[in-house]
Every structure is written in C-alpha cells, then in structure tokens.
Design a protein around this motif. Sequence first.
Motif, PDB file in Angstrom:
ATOM      1  N   PRO A  82     117.330  81.295   5.912  1.00 34.47           N
ATOM      2  CA  PRO A  82     116.848  82.651   5.616  1.00 34.47           C
ATOM      3  C   PRO A  82     116.598  82.888   4.133  1.00 34.47           C
ATOM      4  O   PRO A  82     115.872  83.799   3.762  1.00 34.47           O
ATOM      5  N   TYR A  83     117.194  82.076   3.285  1.00 33.22           N
ATOM      6  CA  TYR A  83     116.972  82.175   1.846  1.00 33.22           C
ATOM      7  C   TYR A  83     117.268  80.810   1.230  1.00 33.22           C
ATOM      8  O   TYR A  83     117.923  79.956   1.833  1.00 33.22           O
ATOM      9  N   THR A  84     116.780  80.592   0.005  1.00 37.37           N
ATOM     10  CA  THR A  84     117.050  79.355  -0.708  1.00 37.37           C
ATOM     11  C   THR A  84     118.378  79.470  -1.443  1.00 37.37           C
ATOM     12  O   THR A  84     118.597  80.424  -2.203  1.00 37.37           O
ATOM     13  N   VAL A  85     119.262  78.534  -1.201  1.00 39.32           N
ATOM     14  CA  VAL A  85     120.530  78.480  -1.926  1.00 39.32           C
ATOM     15  C   VAL A  85     120.220  78.115  -3.379  1.00 39.32           C
ATOM     16  O   VAL A  85     119.561  77.111  -3.642  1.00 39.32           O
ATOM     17  N   THR A  86     120.697  78.916  -4.318  1.00 38.46           N
ATOM     18  CA  THR A  86     120.316  78.711  -5.726  1.00 38.46           C
ATOM     19  C   THR A  86     121.375  77.929  -6.495  1.00 38.46           C
ATOM     20  O   THR A  86     121.823  78.325  -7.570  1.00 38.46           O
ATOM     21  N   ARG A  87     121.773  76.804  -5.917  1.00 37.83           N
ATOM     22  CA  ARG A  87     122.717  75.929  -6.591  1.00 37.83           C
ATOM     23  C   ARG A  87     122.383  74.491  -6.218  1.00 37.83           C
ATOM     24  O   ARG A  87     121.545  74.239  -5.372  1.00 37.83           O
ATOM     25  N   ASP A  88     123.049  73.534  -6.877  1.00 38.89           N
ATOM     26  CA  ASP A  88     122.779  72.121  -6.689  1.00 38.89           C
ATOM     27  C   ASP A  88     121.351  71.815  -7.190  1.00 38.89           C
ATOM     28  O   ASP A  88     120.893  72.431  -8.138  1.00 38.89           O
ATOM     29  N   HIS A  89     120.668  70.869  -6.586  1.00 40.98           N
ATOM     30  CA  HIS A  89     119.364  70.423  -7.082  1.00 40.98           C
ATOM     31  C   HIS A  89     118.235  71.378  -6.636  1.00 40.98           C
ATOM     32  O   HIS A  89     118.062  71.578  -5.432  1.00 40.98           O
ATOM     33  N   PRO A  90     117.463  71.923  -7.561  1.00 45.05           N
ATOM     34  CA  PRO A  90     116.281  72.709  -7.169  1.00 45.05           C
ATOM     35  C   PRO A  90     115.129  71.774  -6.793  1.00 45.05           C
ATOM     36  O   PRO A  90     114.079  71.728  -7.424  1.00 45.05           O
ATOM     37  N   SER A  91     115.335  71.023  -5.720  1.00 47.88           N
ATOM     38  CA  SER A  91     114.480  69.870  -5.441  1.00 47.88           C
ATOM     39  C   SER A  91     113.086  70.241  -4.957  1.00 47.88           C
ATOM     40  O   SER A  91     112.186  69.397  -4.985  1.00 47.88           O
ATOM     41  N   MET A  92     112.879  71.490  -4.519  1.00 52.32           N
ATOM     42  CA  MET A  92     111.520  71.843  -4.095  1.00 52.32           C
ATOM     43  C   MET A  92     110.529  71.719  -5.249  1.00 52.32           C
ATOM     44  O   MET A  92     109.342  71.469  -5.052  1.00 52.32           O
ATOM     45  N   THR A  93     111.025  71.823  -6.494  1.00 51.66           N
ATOM     46  CA  THR A  93     110.116  71.696  -7.639  1.00 51.66           C
ATOM     47  C   THR A  93     109.602  70.275  -7.813  1.00 51.66           C
ATOM     48  O   THR A  93     108.554  70.053  -8.425  1.00 51.66           O
ATOM     49  N   GLY A 150     122.551  65.912 -13.840  1.00 53.21           N
ATOM     50  CA  GLY A 150     121.814  65.393 -14.989  1.00 53.21           C
ATOM     51  C   GLY A 150     120.346  65.123 -14.760  1.00 53.21           C
ATOM     52  O   GLY A 150     119.547  65.224 -15.688  1.00 53.21           O
ATOM     53  N   TRP A 151     119.950  64.762 -13.522  1.00 54.91           N
ATOM     54  CA  TRP A 151     118.529  64.493 -13.299  1.00 54.91           C
ATOM     55  C   TRP A 151     117.722  65.740 -12.973  1.00 54.91           C
ATOM     56  O   TRP A 151     116.482  65.684 -12.902  1.00 54.91           O
ATOM     57  N   ASP A 152     118.398  66.864 -12.773  1.00 58.82           N
ATOM     58  CA  ASP A 152     117.661  68.094 -12.482  1.00 58.82           C
ATOM     59  C   ASP A 152     116.811  68.543 -13.672  1.00 58.82           C
ATOM     60  O   ASP A 152     115.705  69.085 -13.490  1.00 58.82           O
ATOM     61  N   TYR A 153     117.290  68.329 -14.882  1.00 58.20           N
ATOM     62  CA  TYR A 153     116.576  68.831 -16.071  1.00 58.20           C
ATOM     63  C   TYR A 153     115.281  68.048 -16.314  1.00 58.20           C
ATOM     64  O   TYR A 153     114.229  68.662 -16.531  1.00 58.20           O
ATOM     65  N   PRO A 154     115.282  66.710 -16.245  1.00 55.64           N
ATOM     66  CA  PRO A 154     114.003  66.022 -16.316  1.00 55.64           C
ATOM     67  C   PRO A 154     113.095  66.323 -15.130  1.00 55.64           C
ATOM     68  O   PRO A 154     111.868  66.374 -15.282  1.00 55.64           O
ATOM     69  N   MET A 155     113.668  66.520 -13.953  1.00 54.57           N
ATOM     70  CA  MET A 155     112.844  66.881 -12.792  1.00 54.57           C
ATOM     71  C   MET A 155     112.099  68.189 -13.047  1.00 54.57           C
ATOM     72  O   MET A 155     110.878  68.296 -12.807  1.00 54.57           O
ATOM     73  N   LEU A 156     112.792  69.173 -13.557  1.00 55.79           N
ATOM     74  CA  LEU A 156     112.159  70.460 -13.865  1.00 55.79           C
ATOM     75  C   LEU A 156     111.159  70.321 -15.010  1.00 55.79           C
ATOM     76  O   LEU A 156     110.087  70.946 -14.999  1.00 55.79           O
ATOM     77  N   ILE A 191     119.333  66.187   5.883  1.00 60.70           N
ATOM     78  CA  ILE A 191     119.815  66.925   4.717  1.00 60.70           C
ATOM     79  C   ILE A 191     118.837  66.639   3.583  1.00 60.70           C
ATOM     80  O   ILE A 191     118.529  65.480   3.303  1.00 60.70           O
ATOM     81  N   PRO A 192     118.325  67.671   2.924  1.00 60.06           N
ATOM     82  CA  PRO A 192     117.354  67.440   1.846  1.00 60.06           C
ATOM     83  C   PRO A 192     118.033  66.972   0.572  1.00 60.06           C
ATOM     84  O   PRO A 192     119.262  66.887   0.492  1.00 60.06           O
ATOM     85  N   ALA A 193     117.221  66.685  -0.437  1.00 55.05           N
ATOM     86  CA  ALA A 193     117.770  66.270  -1.732  1.00 55.05           C
ATOM     87  C   ALA A 193     118.709  67.333  -2.291  1.00 55.05           C
ATOM     88  O   ALA A 193     119.692  67.000  -2.966  1.00 55.05           O
ATOM     89  N   GLN A 194     118.412  68.603  -2.034  1.00 59.53           N
ATOM     90  CA  GLN A 194     119.360  69.673  -2.349  1.00 59.53           C
ATOM     91  C   GLN A 194     120.367  69.699  -1.209  1.00 59.53           C
ATOM     92  O   GLN A 194     120.099  70.242  -0.145  1.00 59.53           O
TER      93      GLN A 194
END
Length: 632
Positions: A504-515, A550-556, A437-440
């Motif tokens: 088949p597609y990227t789920v656009t919720r939770d952590h956008p961890s690919m960034t 909360g950590w998604d915003y500094p990650m981005l 399971i990935p970070a997302q």
Amino acid sequence: MTIDRKALVTRHDVVLTKPDALTPLQVGNGEFAFAVDITGLQSFPEFHKNSMQLGTQSQWGWRSEANPAGYTLEQTETRYGGIPYPDQSTTPAGLWLRENPHRLHLGLLGFAGLELAALSEMRQRLILWEGRIESAFQLAGKPVTVETLCHPTLDLVAVKLSPGAPPLQLHFPGPAKDWQGHTESEHHTTKATIQTTRADFVRESYHAALAFSKGATLTQSGPHTFLLTGAREIILAFSEILLPEKLPSIVETKRTTLRHWERFWSTGGALELGSSAPERELERRIVLSQYLTAIQCAGSRPPQETGLVQNSWHGKFHLEMHLWHAAHFPLWGRPALLERSLPWYEKILPRAQATARKQGFAGVRWPKMVGDDGRESPSPVGVFLLWQQPHPIFYAELLYKAKPTRTTLERYKTLVHETAAFLASYAKNGQLGPNLIPAQESYKPATTLNPTFELAYVWWALEAAQLWRTRLGQMREPEWDRVRDALPKPMIREGVYTAIATAPYTVTRDHPSMTAAYGLLPKTPLIDPEIMHRTLLEVEKTWDWQSTWGWDYPMLAMTAARLKLPELAVKFLLLETPKNRYLASGHNYQRPNLPLYLPGNGGLLWAVALMVSEKAFPASWTVKSEGLSAPI
C-alpha cells in the motif's frame, strides 16, 4: 593536459602516527591479503579484534566442520506454491549449512611480547604507487623499521626488518565458524618441519612456509606458535598445495611488486579533481577505493563483503553484491580484474542448473550466500532474492564492451544463455513473484509482485541476451521476446515509482532500489525518466538515511547522473550518514560488526565512471579524466 598520475596517487598515501583500531593497513594481490597494525606486522591482534581485525585471508582458504548428522539443504526447505525454498536458517541443519564452509584466517605474524604502550614516535605509510607499507617506531629508545610487501601473483608476504628488531611470533589460529570469525576452535593441527633457513607447515586444509635470513633461529613455543629470533628478512607463503622448494627472495619480491603497482597506476583509468575540500575528499575515496578493490575484489572467486580483512557472514560471499564489488573494473580500464572471477560461475553451473530444475525452471538459478562450493545457505531472505540472477549477463556485456570480439562472445555465451533461460522461465506468466524479496529487503515474499528495479533489470537482461545471440549469428529466441514484452510497467503511486506493485505504500528505509531502474541500468521502455526524477527527489526528501547501506549512495548518484543532476549526484556520494563514512584507510565503515564494506568502494568507482561519461559534475568543479569507459 595529461594527469600526473604519480602525484595524484601519492598525495593520498595513508599516513598514521598512532595506533587506530579501525585502520589496519593492507597489502595484497586480489587473491590474498595481509593486514597490519602500526608495527607493520600483526603484533596486536587483541587491540584490533573488536574493531577491524588483522586478517590474513585468501579466496581459496576454506574449511568445513564434520557433518556427522548428514545435514542437507533439503532438510531446510519449505514449499511455497509447490516450489521448495531453503528458508529454515535456525534449525540445526540450517545453522550448520550457514556456518559451513567458513573462510580461514591463515596465520598471524607479529613481534613477540610487545606492549603497545612501550612504542613511541610511531609513523606508518602505505605507499600506494609501490603497493608497500613502511612502518617505524621507537622501542626502549631504539629505532625499529619494518617494510611489508605482498607478491602480486604469489600468496606470500615479504618483510624486511631493521637490525636489532624484536623477535617475531608466527601463530596459526584455529578455524572460526562464527559470523565474524571471533571464536577460534581448538580442534586443529599444525605439523612443522624446521630447517636452517626455512620451515614448512602442514595445516588441515592448506600449507604454509616461512623462509628467513641466515643466522636466525626458529623454535616451536606452542602447538601452533613459533618464535623467530635474529631475522632481518622473512618470506611467509601460503597455498592450497605443497609450496615449492624455492620461494622468491625479498629483492625479487620487491622488484616484482613495485613493477606491478607502477603498471597498475600508470594504465587504466584516472580521475583528478580540483583542490576544494569536497573535491579532494572524493578524489581520496576514489584513489583508495581503486587500491582496496584491487587487493581484495579481483581474485578467482567473488569477494565477501568484508573482502580479505575479516569474516562477515562466516566469510561467505553474496552474489548480488558481486556487481557492486567488481562492475567498475572494466570501466576503469581493468577488465581482467573482473574476468578472473567468472570461471567460478562456470564451476558451479551444474549445481545452479540443478536448483533451477528442482524449482521447475529452465536455465540456471544462481545462489545468494555461498562459499567456494557454490551451495546456497538457508535464509528466510536470501533464497527469495532475484536481482543477482541477471548479473552474469551484465558482466558479459561489460567485458564485450571492453573487448568486442568473437572470442568474448563464445567465451560467455553459455552463462548468458542459461541465465536468460531462467529469467524467461521465471517470468513466463508476465510477472515477477510471488515468493520474491526485492533488493530492498523490506517486503514479505508471499505478497511481493513486480518490484520496479527487478522488472527493468529482467527486461534489460533478456534484451541483452538476445543481442548476444544476434552477434553470434543466431536467431532471437521467440519465447524470450514474448516474456520481455509481457512484463508490466512498474507501479506508479502519487506520481512516483513504488518499490513493489503490491504494497500500500513504499517503506522508506533500507535500499531505495527502485531508483536503480534508471541509473544502475540504462534507459528501458519500462521507465519514464520524468517519473524517476520525481521518485529520486522524493527519496531525497523522505528516506531514513540511518537505515541505508554503503552502496545506496553511489546507486542514487548514478540515477542523478542519468537525469543530468550533477549537484545531486555529488551530494549523494558525499552524504554525511553513518554508513557513508570513509576511514583513513579508505574503507567504507557500516557498523561495529561490519567495519568495512567493499560494495561501497566498488559502487563509488562505478558511479564516478558514469558521472564522467554523463558529464555529471558541478560546473564549479575541475575534472580531468583518462582511460575511463562509459558504463552500460
């Protein structure tokens, strides 16, 4: 021009003039912390109970229930492709293993019998430069003042009261195994030895001592409750072992505390921003986050997500989050605050090596959700995560950047080698997954392959481990290079990186961890910055921000900083979403049962350090920095 550090810090002192159930203030030292209400003590725990609790917690204070059924982790395992994973969390064994051990609330010290409505003219101030809290209020027309401090190296709180202050009550709560620590067990013991100016208490798994000024009287008013009258000065100490006969005085504690915090703020990193509203708000979050992470995330164990305020996940810590809690410390000139927790990884090394061997891998497989004992907790998600595995290599690199010596290399070579050995063994077939399971955390483990962030992180970690070997004068490990070179580049669909290769597609919720593959991480051959640029803009446009953390915003913001997009970096840091809310205390609110979230605070400091090194602030902003280091 140098920064006036005292002025910078002091303008963000927290001042309260009324009770706020979401804003208890704290004193602490990284190993121990004490939260207080508007009285400067813990007089109204019920007022705070369903918002943010009044915790007295430590890194060492744990307790397990009896296990007469003999539950073991093996009883929660399911085999996937012949590999055992303890993913059964709702069976009797799974529930017991998740709930135990659980972190303890060590004690409550507050005014006895007060009604909140009886207080008036309240004023409370957290004096950051001195690490102490001043509280004042009127009670029946008489002024009451309270000064609260925590010793910087001993697990004790010191309190000074004005003459005529109301009596105090010391209560030892029962252990609470539920998720948030709300439901106290009645099955606990308190043995007290009361003397003229001191009482010692023996609890099931720890000791406490209460020292008080001459003329005061302590009486036992319940099985676990004690009433103290006539005291002006109080020392309340906690320990795993019997406390010494002599405890420091109020004067000694205050002198040591003030000296500690002046040194903390006068050394290390500092960042001063301009006077516009966004600049001052970001500056406030930065200053308060330094204080909050220092008192809760800088101890001898990795911190839980709610630090030393209250329990979440039974008080256990999540090792994938340790990076967000503590990676910033070396970047802000305080590497020792990260280094304190790394011996814990060495302590649990044999257990983590056994996990790797059992699953057929080399090296060490670090757990996800753990207590002090390092035993994994059953979970249908956590046991399949991979992204915490490279973290010890990341910590070692941060510490080597701070102190590039042979001593550092020798100190952490085992953690680096064993971690890399697992990664190479796990990815030996040239891919990551399945049973991953990935970070997302939005994808099924059985069908997940090659998540973008994890690919880049494993590549980076294997190369960093090889560099560690060459610094030591050792040859590169050929197998590590073979595995690293066989890793595929991440999947690209419609010009942007996907989260994983097999959806088949990227789920656009939770952590956008690919960034995080280019932001949290530096440039690797697997990631094209232009594609990451498009990916980041796609995330900005399409993501469900209500579901982020909360950590998604500094990650981005870090990804934006690497891509030289300063306006976007600041936009992400200050994005107005429910989980990017910073309370008056500086805590990062998430939801009612998670009213604080220290990965957000630590991530903010990490992102800001990267933005300084990349010069990724808007041209219109005024930015002065001292003592900050460039991230990896």
